[in-house]
Write a protein that holds these residues in place. Structure first.
Motif, PDB file in Angstrom:
ATOM      1  N   VAL A 114      49.729  96.483   3.990  1.00 52.61           N
ATOM      2  CA  VAL A 114      50.037  97.266   5.065  1.00 52.61           C
ATOM      3  C   VAL A 114      48.976  97.372   5.389  1.00 52.61           C
ATOM      4  N   PHE A 115      49.324  97.747   6.505  1.00 56.69           N
ATOM      5  CA  PHE A 115      47.956  98.275   7.676  1.00 56.69           C
ATOM      6  C   PHE A 115      48.747  99.098   9.085  1.00 56.69           C
ATOM      7  N   GLN A 165      53.367  99.142  -5.607  1.00 60.82           N
ATOM      8  CA  GLN A 165      52.067  99.842  -4.662  1.00 60.82           C
ATOM      9  C   GLN A 165      50.929  98.742  -4.082  1.00 60.82           C
ATOM     10  N   TYR A 166      50.804  99.391  -2.981  1.00 67.19           N
ATOM     11  CA  TYR A 166      50.178  98.403  -2.155  1.00 67.19           C
ATOM     12  C   TYR A 166      48.838  98.578  -1.519  1.00 67.19           C
ATOM     13  N   PHE A 167      47.845  97.696  -1.177  1.00 70.46           N
ATOM     14  CA  PHE A 167      46.816  98.130  -0.964  1.00 70.46           C
ATOM     15  C   PHE A 167      47.138  98.536   0.893  1.00 70.46           C
ATOM     16  N   GLY A 168      46.573  99.921   1.557  1.00 71.17           N
ATOM     17  CA  GLY A 168      46.512 100.245   2.743  1.00 71.17           C
ATOM     18  C   GLY A 168      46.117 100.488   3.491  1.00 71.17           C
ATOM     19  N   VAL A 171      52.095  93.775   8.266  1.00 70.09           N
ATOM     20  CA  VAL A 171      52.624  93.761   7.031  1.00 70.09           C
ATOM     21  C   VAL A 171      51.972  92.318   6.108  1.00 70.09           C
ATOM     22  N   ARG A 172      51.173  92.553   4.855  1.00 69.23           N
ATOM     23  CA  ARG A 172      50.824  90.598   4.543  1.00 69.23           C
ATOM     24  C   ARG A 172      51.285  91.102   3.118  1.00 69.23           C
ATOM     25  N   VAL A 197      37.964 100.806  10.276  1.00 73.41           N
ATOM     26  CA  VAL A 197      38.662 100.675   9.282  1.00 73.41           C
ATOM     27  C   VAL A 197      38.671 101.848   7.693  1.00 73.41           C
ATOM     28  N   SER A 198      40.017 102.004   7.324  1.00 70.76           N
ATOM     29  CA  SER A 198      39.203 102.682   5.837  1.00 70.76           C
ATOM     30  C   SER A 198      40.431 102.669   5.407  1.00 70.76           C
ATOM     31  N   GLY A 199      39.687 102.271   3.719  1.00 70.99           N
ATOM     32  CA  GLY A 199      41.826 101.929   3.071  1.00 70.99           C
ATOM     33  C   GLY A 199      42.256 103.205   2.256  1.00 70.99           C
ATOM     34  N   TYR A 200      43.386 102.782   1.367  1.00 73.18           N
ATOM     35  CA  TYR A 200      43.820 103.917   0.500  1.00 73.18           C
ATOM     36  C   TYR A 200      45.245 102.770  -0.609  1.00 73.18           C
ATOM     37  N   TYR A 201      45.451 103.887  -1.173  1.00 72.40           N
ATOM     38  CA  TYR A 201      46.296 103.058  -2.221  1.00 72.40           C
ATOM     39  C   TYR A 201      47.523 103.813  -2.412  1.00 72.40           C
ATOM     40  N   ALA A 202      48.516 102.957  -1.930  1.00 72.80           N
ATOM     41  CA  ALA A 202      50.292 104.084  -1.757  1.00 72.80           C
ATOM     42  C   ALA A 202      51.218 102.930  -2.418  1.00 72.80           C
ATOM     43  N   TYR A 203      52.079 103.708  -2.636  1.00 72.12           N
ATOM     44  CA  TYR A 203      53.936 103.799  -3.207  1.00 72.12           C
ATOM     45  C   TYR A 203      54.908 103.885  -2.116  1.00 72.12           C
ATOM     46  N   ASN A 204      55.137 102.682  -1.578  1.00 73.31           N
ATOM     47  CA  ASN A 204      56.804 102.927  -0.866  1.00 73.31           C
ATOM     48  C   ASN A 204      58.127 101.969  -1.326  1.00 73.31           C
TER      49      ASN A 204
END
Length: 946
Positions: A756-757, A664-667, A745-746, A632-639
């Protein structure tokens, strides 16, 4: 041992055997007899593409054979060199030229512009172990740089889907590298080479010998290849030594010392010494620079040259093959192949820097009154010693394959049974910047103490930098205090038990004896990628202890078994039908993934000089261990939060005024244990025609329909799927099940989007159509000598990709924008050679042509009609042809000398530079072309004990 039978050779077989299997040095004698009708014989042989030995060289499956003689005469320097120059290799590849790629130290090859992992690689018919690191960060593939090319007997390239015989991964085709198993006497070869333009000098020593007992029951071959190769640096080539000076825009020097406005990206020039303290950087090329529309800074045009274009390499390969005749019907054998290889490369100045943006996002300078960022590149003088040569990354590869087995005859059946163990260990010694030490050094020496937080957002730190110190060299001791090396360890392994029974005369049919083969296999394989612990990503901050870098670990294993059968039916004299079927099952993470595949092949010979052939079948690729078990790795994104927008009355096509249009959400992303196999329907049809004994022509058409391809979901795809699942809107469809969407989607209790996974899923599909052709002609010119002509051609007629159900197909051959996103492709590829032999002299001229490809502006502008404001136009680069020339002289019966000149006319892709901007450091398509230039090799081979 497999029993052999001899049959009369027809014209087609005679022509093909002469062209494909007879060494050039002997073809004069063969061609002298070609005009006669004298019947000759050909023993039954087993070729890649069939389990059943047969006397026909060409069957329903096209096989391209690259012999040891071809390798020598055409100037190929490695197995990777052979396969990357094959006409089947129409796709762009990442490798040593691709700075900071995930597998820069490895060498890959593919077929028909499909991913390298879609080609099955075998050595002596047994699968290679996968490379532990991942191509493009996600795909498994084979590193083909560690195969001893001087010990290769031949390479058989089998295009088209072949899963019905070879199982998973054989979608694009199969490559079988067959090493020598016996030689008459010993051989010692030394080869040295160099590039007149600089760099890349190499030496290679090869020793091979066979020995055995006096009664011939024990026979063993031992071979050793040792090679050393210097890297080629960017500063050793005019095209890459500096920023593009021939582009459609003015060249822009590197921003080695720059103060950036964090909002507008404009430059503030704050050096009280007007760049005077920086002029010794990059060999004295750094100075004050101006970029129109941005501002002033200190930088060098020469910084792009401090990266490697071709890896340095030191390697040793050891190979042995031993047989022992236990009795008349049983032979034992053992095979060992070992490889130790170190590749060295530098990613370059573009990846060797520090900046405040990665550490703080931005900071507030009260003297400027704005949020700003500092960016500081490191020059060879900062590093000290030998400069960038002292911070080379090193990939250390250790691989081995050990096989023990027995073959022989049981009644009317031939058998072959073996146990094989293959293991690949990779140690990546990577140069890094340690996050806390490098930030601390700049805080102590440049930024000073933090003076609070900014007045705009009450978030960013306030610093009042010492700009005189910022615009100054760093001592090598200080540089060493915050940099160093880390080691990442990874490995793959593959254990296989294989049993095969073959009956070449199962029963009689009007066209001859039917043949049958059955194979059973069982084994397990594993993958373990363990980066240095300091590189692992913190799940909360998404940072690691390494500045600017993170890595993801993963590990997993699977067991598998398979059953294969093949039935060859000579229905009547002109017509032969071959049926093959295979069943594969994998236990992956406690889940069984299985897949049956089959094929039907037809050979029709209406006259002795013509073969009409075709094949239809299915192919697949099982979920790779990386696809399933990548960490698992993480990222921040906007959608866009489509579902929340729908609650306020907005549709997915119109969300501009929605409050949740950009949220913005944590992916998080990782592998997926629920993946299904990639599947394909494949077929080919064509003909082989030999109007004369010394001429053969072949043409084949190939078709692939590939489904269930694995792609990583995007956050936008998943959020749009949530909208369809929650609202029941039938205007679209979710990309995965609604249960998966609910899990991936949490949201918080108030409905706010939290996380979001985005795992890998079976979502994409491809269609590919291709045409191949080849010709071989032998000419006996009497006292002038003998000539051999050969040519091969591939044309990708259609290649489309659908990234998810319901989306329009992307044209990967005619849409430049799509080609740019999914690597670069050449629609056509051609090679041709002419060889001349007279007495003790042999000369070969080999040509390789890459067909036209889109130019850079076609990629960047999204089409061929784009015109840049400078007037430079989108379009295509024309065909690109290079030539190799070799001369071999047999000075004595046991001593041969050779001179090989590759890229005789010093061809370079420098003509592409005018279509790139002045900011480019690589003004050519480095996925398909290289700027190495002409190379020259001298070789001496001595045979002893004959």
């Amino acid at each position: 041992m497999i029993s052999s039978q001899s049959l009369s050779r027809h014209r087609l077989t005679s022509a093909l055997a002469t062209a494909l299997l007879i060494p050039f040095a002997a073809f004069a004698q063969e061609s002298a007899q070609s005009g006669s009708d004298q019947a000759t014989t050909l023993d039954k042989v087993t070729v890649t593409g069939s389990l059943i030995p047969q006397s026909q060289i060409e069957t329903f499956t096209p096989v391209t054979v690259v012999s040891a003689e071809d390798i020598q005469l055409r100037g190929f320097q490695s197995v990777a060199d052979i396969l990357q120059q094959s006409t089947f290799s129409t796709g762009g590849l990442q490798g040593g030229q691709t700075s900071a790629s995930f597998t820069q130290g490895a060498e890959a090859a593919g077929m028909f512009s499909l991913d390298p992992g879609y080609t099955k690689y075998l050595i002596n018919g047994r699968p290679m172990s996968n490379y532990p690191a991942l191509y493009n960060g996600s795909d498994t593939f084979n590193n083909i740089s560690g195969i001893p090319v001087a010990l290769v007997e031949r390479i058989e390239i089998l295009p088209g889907g072949q899963s019905s015989l070879y199982g998973s991964d054989a979608i694009a085709g199969v490559v079988n590298v067959i090493l020598k198993k016996d030689i008459d006497g010993g051989e010692f070869t030394v080869r040295g080479g160099w590039f007149p333009d600089g760099g890349g000098a190499s030496t290679r020593f090869t020793f091979a010998d066979s020995f055995g007992t006096a009664d011939g029951r024990l026979r063993s071959l031992f071979g050793l290849q040792v090679e050393q190769r210097d890297p080629i640096w960017g500063y050793q080539r005019d095209l890459t030594r500096e920023y593009n000076t021939r582009g459609y825009s003015a060249p822009i020097a590197g921003r080695d010392f720059v103060v950036l406005d964090a909002i507008t990206n404009g430059y503030y020039f704050t050096d009280p010494n007007d760049c005077a303290n920086t002029t010794g950087q990059f060999g004295g090329t750094t100075g004050k620079q101006t970029r129109e529309g941005f501002g002033e800074y200190c930088g060098s045009f020469a910084s792009p040259g401090y990266r490697t274009l071709r890896n340095g390499k030191e390697s040793t390969q050891l190979y042995s093959y031993t047989t022992f005749d236990l009795n008349e019907g049983t032979q034992l054998y053992a095979e060992v192949l070992g490889n130790y290889e170190e590749t060295q490369y530098a990613t370059g100045a573009g990846y060797t820097w520090w900046g405040t943006g990665a550490s703080y996002g931005a900071f507030y300078d009260p003297d400027i009154g704005e949020l700003v960022n500092l960016q500081r590149g490191f020059a060879p003088e900062d590093i000290g010693g030998r400069g960038y040569e002292d911070i080379l990354n090193t990939d250390r590869n250790k691989a081995y394959t050990v096989t023990i087995g027995a073959n022989g005859v049981l009644g009317n059946w031939d058998y072959d049974a073996y146990l094989s163990r293959a293991e690949y260990k990779l140690t990546e010694r990577s140069w890094v910047r340690f996050a806390d030490p490098i930030n601390s050094w700049f805080e102590e020496n440049v930024l000073g103490p933090q003076l609070g937080v900014d007045p705009f957002y009450d978030f960013y730190p306030i610093f009042r930098p010492d700009y005189a110190a910022f615009y100054s060299p760093i001592s090598p001791n200080d540089f060493a205090s915050f940099t160093g090396f880390v080691n990442s360890e990874s490995r793959t392994w593959n254990n296989l038990a294989h049993v095969q029974f073959t009956n070449g005369s199962l029963f009689s049919l009007p066209g001859g004896d039917a043949g049958f083969a059955v194979v059973a296999e069982a084994g397990n394989e594993g993958w373990d990628y363990s980066p240095d612990a300091r590189m692992l990503e913190d799940p909360d901050t998404l940072e690691s202890e390494i500045w600017g870098q993170t890595s993801v670990n993963g590990a997993g294993r699977r067991t598998r078994y398979a059953v294969t059968s093949e039935l060859r039916l000579p229905v009547f004299d002109p017509l032969t039908v071959t049926l093959a079927g295979r069943y594969d099952a994998f236990d992956i993470g406690g889940t069984t993934v299985d897949k049956p595949t089959y094929s039907l092949g037809v050979e029709y010979r209406p006259i002795e000089s013509l073969l009409v052939r075709g094949k239809y079948g299915t192919a697949f690729r099982a979920p790779s261990l990386a696809d399933v078990f990548q960490g698992v790795s993480g990222y921040y994104a906007y959608n866009t939060d489509y579902y929340r927008c729908s609650l306020d009355g907005f549709t997915p096509a119109d969300t501009d005024d929605c409050l949740y249009d950009s949220v913005q959400y944590f992916g998080q992303q990782s592998g997926n244990t629920d993946l299904e196999p990639i599947t394909a329907d494949v077929w080919n049809a064509g003909f082989v025609w030999a109007p004369f004994n010394n001429l053969s022509l072949s043409v084949d058409y190939f078709s692939w329909d590939i489904r269930n391809e694995v792609k990583r979901l995007t956050g936008d795809q998943l959020l749009l799927s949530e909208y369809y699942c929650q609202t029941g809107d039938t205007g679209g469809a979710p990309v995965t099940s609604c249960d998966n969407v609910a899990d991936w989607v949490r949201r918080s209790a108030t409905g706010q989007l939290d996380a979001v996974f985005t795992p890998k899923v079976n979502i994409a599909s491809q269609k590919l159509r291709a045409l191949t052709a080849s010709a071989n002609y032998l000419l006996n010119a009497g006292s002038v000598g003998d000539f051999a002509f050969a040519a091969n051609y591939t044309n990708n007629l259609e290649h489309t990709l659908v990234t998810q159900p319901g989306e329009d197909a992307l044209d990967l051959l005619r849409d430049p924008e799509a080609m740019w996103i999914y690597d670069s492709f050449a629609k056509t590829r051609t090679d041709a050679s002419v060889a001349w032999n007279k007495g003790d002299w042999t000369t070969t001229l080999y040509a390789n042509r890459i067909g036209s490809t889109p130019n850079y502006l076609a990629y960047a502008g999204g089409g061929y009609d784009y015109v840049h404001p400078s007037g430079e136009r989108a379009g295509k680069w024309g065909g690109y042809t290079t030539y190799n020339l070799s001369v071999n002289w047999r000075a004595l019966d046991n001593l041969t000398f050779a001179v090989l000149v590759n890229n005789v006319f010093d061809k370079s892709p420098d003509f592409q530079a005018q279509n790139y901007p002045g900011t480019s450091t690589t003004p050519y398509n480095n996925y398909l072309y290289n700027p190495y230039g002409r190379s020259i090799y001298l070789e001496a081979k001595y045979r002893f004990g004959q």
